[in-house]
Design an enzyme around this catalytic site. Structure first.
Site, PDB file in Angstrom:
ATOM      1  N   LYS A  83       2.931 -10.181  -3.976  1.00 31.52           N
ATOM      2  CA  LYS A  83       3.803  -9.084  -3.517  1.00 31.52           C
ATOM      3  C   LYS A  83       5.216  -9.598  -3.255  1.00 31.52           C
ATOM      4  CE  LYS A  83      -0.128  -6.618  -1.551  1.00 31.52           C
ATOM      5  NZ  LYS A  83      -1.034  -6.545  -0.400  1.00 31.52           N
TER       6      LYS A  83
ATOM      7  N   GLY B 272       0.798  -1.231   0.000  1.00 32.54           N
ATOM      8  CA  GLY B 272       0.000   0.000   0.000  1.00 32.54           C
ATOM      9  C   GLY B 272       0.826   1.275   0.000  1.00 32.54           C
TER      10      GLY B 272
HETATM   11  P1  NDP Z   1     -12.373  -2.060  -6.742  1.00 30.09           P
HETATM   12  O1  NDP Z   1     -13.061  -3.355  -6.950  1.00 30.09           O
HETATM   13  O2  NDP Z   1     -12.823  -1.166  -5.656  1.00 30.09           O
HETATM   14  O3  NDP Z   1     -12.431  -1.200  -8.113  1.00 30.09           O
HETATM   15  C1  NDP Z   1     -12.235  -1.794  -9.361  1.00 30.09           C
HETATM   16  C2  NDP Z   1     -12.642  -0.799 -10.426  1.00 30.09           C
HETATM   17  O4  NDP Z   1     -12.382  -1.372 -11.710  1.00 30.09           O
HETATM   18  C3  NDP Z   1     -14.121  -0.419 -10.411  1.00 30.09           C
HETATM   19  O5  NDP Z   1     -14.257   0.965 -10.608  1.00 30.09           O
HETATM   20  C4  NDP Z   1     -14.700  -1.179 -11.590  1.00 30.09           C
HETATM   21  O6  NDP Z   1     -15.776  -0.512 -12.242  1.00 30.09           O
HETATM   22  C5  NDP Z   1     -13.520  -1.178 -12.527  1.00 30.09           C
HETATM   23  N1  NDP Z   1     -13.623  -2.248 -13.509  1.00 30.09           N
HETATM   24  C6  NDP Z   1     -13.858  -3.553 -13.293  1.00 30.09           C
HETATM   25  N2  NDP Z   1     -13.916  -4.216 -14.468  1.00 30.09           N
HETATM   26  C7  NDP Z   1     -13.731  -3.277 -15.424  1.00 30.09           C
HETATM   27  C8  NDP Z   1     -13.709  -3.323 -16.836  1.00 30.09           C
HETATM   28  N3  NDP Z   1     -13.906  -4.472 -17.485  1.00 30.09           N
HETATM   29  N4  NDP Z   1     -13.493  -2.173 -17.511  1.00 30.09           N
HETATM   30  C9  NDP Z   1     -13.306  -1.021 -16.860  1.00 30.09           C
HETATM   31  N5  NDP Z   1     -13.311  -0.915 -15.521  1.00 30.09           N
HETATM   32  C10 NDP Z   1     -13.531  -2.034 -14.821  1.00 30.09           C
HETATM   33  O7  NDP Z   1     -10.825  -2.403  -6.590  1.00 30.09           O
HETATM   34  P2  NDP Z   1      -9.707  -1.624  -5.787  1.00 30.09           P
HETATM   35  O8  NDP Z   1      -9.786  -0.188  -6.071  1.00 30.09           O
HETATM   36  O9  NDP Z   1      -9.699  -2.090  -4.382  1.00 30.09           O
HETATM   37  O10 NDP Z   1      -8.376  -2.247  -6.444  1.00 30.09           O
HETATM   38  C11 NDP Z   1      -7.906  -1.817  -7.693  1.00 30.09           C
HETATM   39  C12 NDP Z   1      -6.499  -2.339  -7.896  1.00 30.09           C
HETATM   40  O11 NDP Z   1      -5.650  -1.844  -6.866  1.00 30.09           O
HETATM   41  C13 NDP Z   1      -6.363  -3.875  -7.826  1.00 30.09           C
HETATM   42  O12 NDP Z   1      -5.335  -4.287  -8.687  1.00 30.09           O
HETATM   43  C14 NDP Z   1      -5.933  -4.109  -6.378  1.00 30.09           C
HETATM   44  O13 NDP Z   1      -5.231  -5.312  -6.210  1.00 30.09           O
HETATM   45  C15 NDP Z   1      -5.014  -2.926  -6.180  1.00 30.09           C
HETATM   46  N6  NDP Z   1      -4.797  -2.523  -4.810  1.00 30.09           N
HETATM   47  C16 NDP Z   1      -5.866  -2.325  -3.971  1.00 30.09           C
HETATM   48  C17 NDP Z   1      -5.654  -1.891  -2.695  1.00 30.09           C
HETATM   49  C18 NDP Z   1      -6.766  -1.668  -1.744  1.00 30.09           C
HETATM   50  O14 NDP Z   1      -6.480  -1.395  -0.558  1.00 30.09           O
HETATM   51  N7  NDP Z   1      -8.023  -1.744  -2.149  1.00 30.09           N
HETATM   52  C19 NDP Z   1      -4.292  -1.624  -2.190  1.00 30.09           C
HETATM   53  C20 NDP Z   1      -3.245  -1.838  -3.165  1.00 30.09           C
HETATM   54  C21 NDP Z   1      -3.510  -2.281  -4.424  1.00 30.09           C
HETATM   55  P3  NDP Z   1     -17.176  -0.191 -11.502  1.00 30.09           P
HETATM   56  O15 NDP Z   1     -16.833   0.808 -10.433  1.00 30.09           O
HETATM   57  O16 NDP Z   1     -18.012   0.385 -12.570  1.00 30.09           O
HETATM   58  O17 NDP Z   1     -17.656  -1.483 -10.942  1.00 30.09           O
HETATM   59  N1  HSE Z   2      -6.044  -6.604  -0.383  1.00 31.24           N
HETATM   60  C1  HSE Z   2      -4.746  -6.053  -0.175  1.00 31.24           C
HETATM   61  C2  HSE Z   2      -4.411  -6.113   1.288  1.00 31.24           C
HETATM   62  C3  HSE Z   2      -4.728  -4.635  -0.666  1.00 31.24           C
HETATM   63  O1  HSE Z   2      -5.308  -6.357   2.101  1.00 31.24           O
HETATM   64  O2  HSE Z   2      -3.245  -5.931   1.644  1.00 31.24           O
HETATM   65  C4  HSE Z   2      -3.358  -4.005  -0.616  1.00 31.24           C
HETATM   66  O3  HSE Z   2      -2.503  -4.579  -1.548  1.00 31.24           O
END
Ligand code: NDP
Ligand code: HSE
Length: 435
Positions: free
Chosen positions: A207, A136
């Site tokens: 990771k 993160g």
């Molecule tokens: P979410 O599920 O909250 O958001 C995913 C987003 O992607 C949504 O806005 C969704 O659209 C969009 N999406 C899904 N499918 C499609 C598609 N086919 N075309 C266009 N857009 C699409 O995920 P996060 O924000 O939690 O995670 C995003 C990335 O960040 C992942 O790779 C995750 O591993 C990484 N990550 C997440 C962390 C966390 O703490 N959450 C920390 C570090 C990394 P819609 O909103 O319309 O459904």
């Molecule tokens: N799902 C992940 C976690 C998000 O809980 O650490 C950050 O990479």
């Protein structure tokens, strides 16, 4: 001043939404810091009609992230969709193909396709930045790639999944059930879209593979890592660990052993007095052991929209400044292909919880099986009086803590214990890291 850097963000969920808000709120500061105006011009997500607490009025909406990645309307593609395949991969490839820099938080994509994507980025002279993919808000990618460039790294380890650390902390501190803690982590935006990636250890493994590549200059096959999650950890284990002076953490550990990499993800008992034991909740910690700095630990929020946006925006700022590094720290052509050390060769201490049938001589027989493999005990605790259910012989929970031994010897001994019929359930085994 340079022309504005036009950013397209694909994915407007937990992370994408926070990144958009932060780029807008910090626009003036970022312009001062980078010498270039950074402006979000386009966005893409799955469902345009979805209510979002975001001002999208002046932004070009793309239903298709690949079309946005190729579009002349953006100079930088930010991928925050997630998933190792599908639209995230296709869009990142399309952006790099067209020579556009990419920023992503997608560890699954990097762990499975990092080598091919880095090669494509090198060929197209485009940046591929992924600080947010590991731990993160902790800047561990930059630390390994730039900050420790003069070191030989020997070992890297840490608490790399905020969801698991949150669950274990809440179970231990509040006595809450696993499922309730997971639901909380999901509500707080910590968990992956499919939380089995978190709780079964795959996210930590993704990771760890990225860290190992940066730390050791190796290409690591993720399939070869030993991966265990936290589903099997029970309140009884957390209580026993506490009484024995330990806490249970899900750790990712990678170290060089000759030409091989000892890479593993598993629940680990660490002494309560250790630095890792103090790291609770969604906080992550990464420790790097290297020849010049000796030991360096970074601690900070490992998940959640704001913390992750901090890392994404740092990568965007680097690209605005024109900072460029080989994505994986070394050119792909010089990365070594590394074999992993089989887990059976791992040596360490072990916690073993057995549900022993209340039969005379059972504990002595178990001890004898261990002694046959030269396994000796630091402690043996019969935790509670036997349960005397009418019609059943009852079982006795017995907790053993071994001195340092080799995994293959322990497994052979436990197989013999199971075959002897003295235990009523599969043994619970948790590795101990005492340092
Ligand atoms: P979410 O599920 O909250 O958001 C995913 C987003 O992607 C949504 O806005 C969704 O659209 C969009 N999406 C899904 N499918 C499609 C598609 N086919 N075309 C266009 N857009 C699409 O995920 P996060 O924000 O939690 O995670 C995003 C990335 O960040 C992942 O790779 C995750 O591993 C990484 N990550 C997440 C962390 C966390 O703490 N959450 C920390 C570090 C990394 P819609 O909103 O319309 O459904
Ligand atoms: N799902 C992940 C976690 C998000 O809980 O650490 C950050 O990479």
């Amino acid at each position: 001043m340079l022309a504005p850097l036009r950013v397209g963000i694909a994915g407007l969920g937990t992370v994408g939404g926070s990144v958009l808000r932060r780029l807008v709120a910090q626009r003036a500061l970022l312009a001062q810091r980078t010498g270039r105006d950074i402006t979000v011009t386009a966005v893409s997500a799955r469902d345009r009609a979805k209510p979002r607490d975001l001002d999208l009025a002046d932004l070009h909406w793309f239903d298709d992230p690949v079309a946005m990645a190729k579009s002349d309307e953006i100079d930088l593609f930010v991928e925050l969709i997630g998933g190792s395949e599908g639209p995230a991969k296709a869009a990142v490839e399309a952006a790099l193909q067209s020579g556009k820099p990419v920023v992503t938080a997608n560890k699954a994509l990097l762990a499975h396709h990092g080598m091919a994507l880095a090669r494509l980025a090198e060929e197209r002279h485009a940046a591929l930045a992924f600080e947010a993919s590991v731990a993160g808000g902790i800047p561990i990618v930059k630390t390994l790639r730039e900050g420790l460039a003069g070191n030989q790294v020997e070992r890297v380890q840490g608490i790399l999944n905020g969801t698991c650390n949150y669950i274990l902390t809440r179970m231990e501190d509040e006595g809450l059930a696993f499922a309730d803690c997971l639901a909380e982590a999901q509500r707080l935006g910590y968990a992956e879209a499919d939380p089995t990636f978190d709780v079964d250890g795959f996210d930590t493994a993704h990771k760890l593979a990225i860290l190992a590549t940066l730390a050791f200059g190796v290409a690591l096959d993720i399939e070869s890592l030993h991966i265990e999650g936290i589903r099997a950890i029970t309140p009884a284990d957390l209580k026993a660990a506490d009484e024995l002076g330990y806490r249970i953490k899900l750790l990712g550990i990678a170290q060089r052993v000759g030409t091989r990499i000892d890479g593993r993800v598993h629940p680990t008992m660490v002494p309560k007095t250790s630095a890792l034991a103090q790291v609770g909740g969604v906080i992550n910690a990464v420790t790097v052991f290297a020849d010049a700095v000796r030991e360096l630990t970074l601690i900070g929020p490992g998940a959640g929209g704001e913390a992750t946006a901090s890392a994404v925006v740092a990568d965007v700022a680097d690209i605005a400044r024109g900072v460029r590094s080989a994505p994986l720290g070394l050119p792909v052509a010089v990365l070594e292909q590394a074999d992993t050390l089989p887990l059976r060769d791992h040596a360490g201490g072990y916690y073993i919880r057995l549900s022993v049938r209340d039969t005379p001589g059972a504990v002595a027989a178990i001890a004898a099986r261990m002694a046959e493999r030269s396994i000796s005990f630091e402690s043996v605790v019969q935790r509670h009086p036997p349960r005397r259910d009418p019609g059943s012989s009852g079982t006795v929970p017995v907790v053993l803590v071994t001195y340092r031994t080799v995994e293959s010897a322990l497994q052979t001994a436990l197989d013999a214990v199971v075959a002897d019929g003295y235990i009523a359930e599969a043994p619970q085994v948790i590795r101990i890291e005492r340092e």
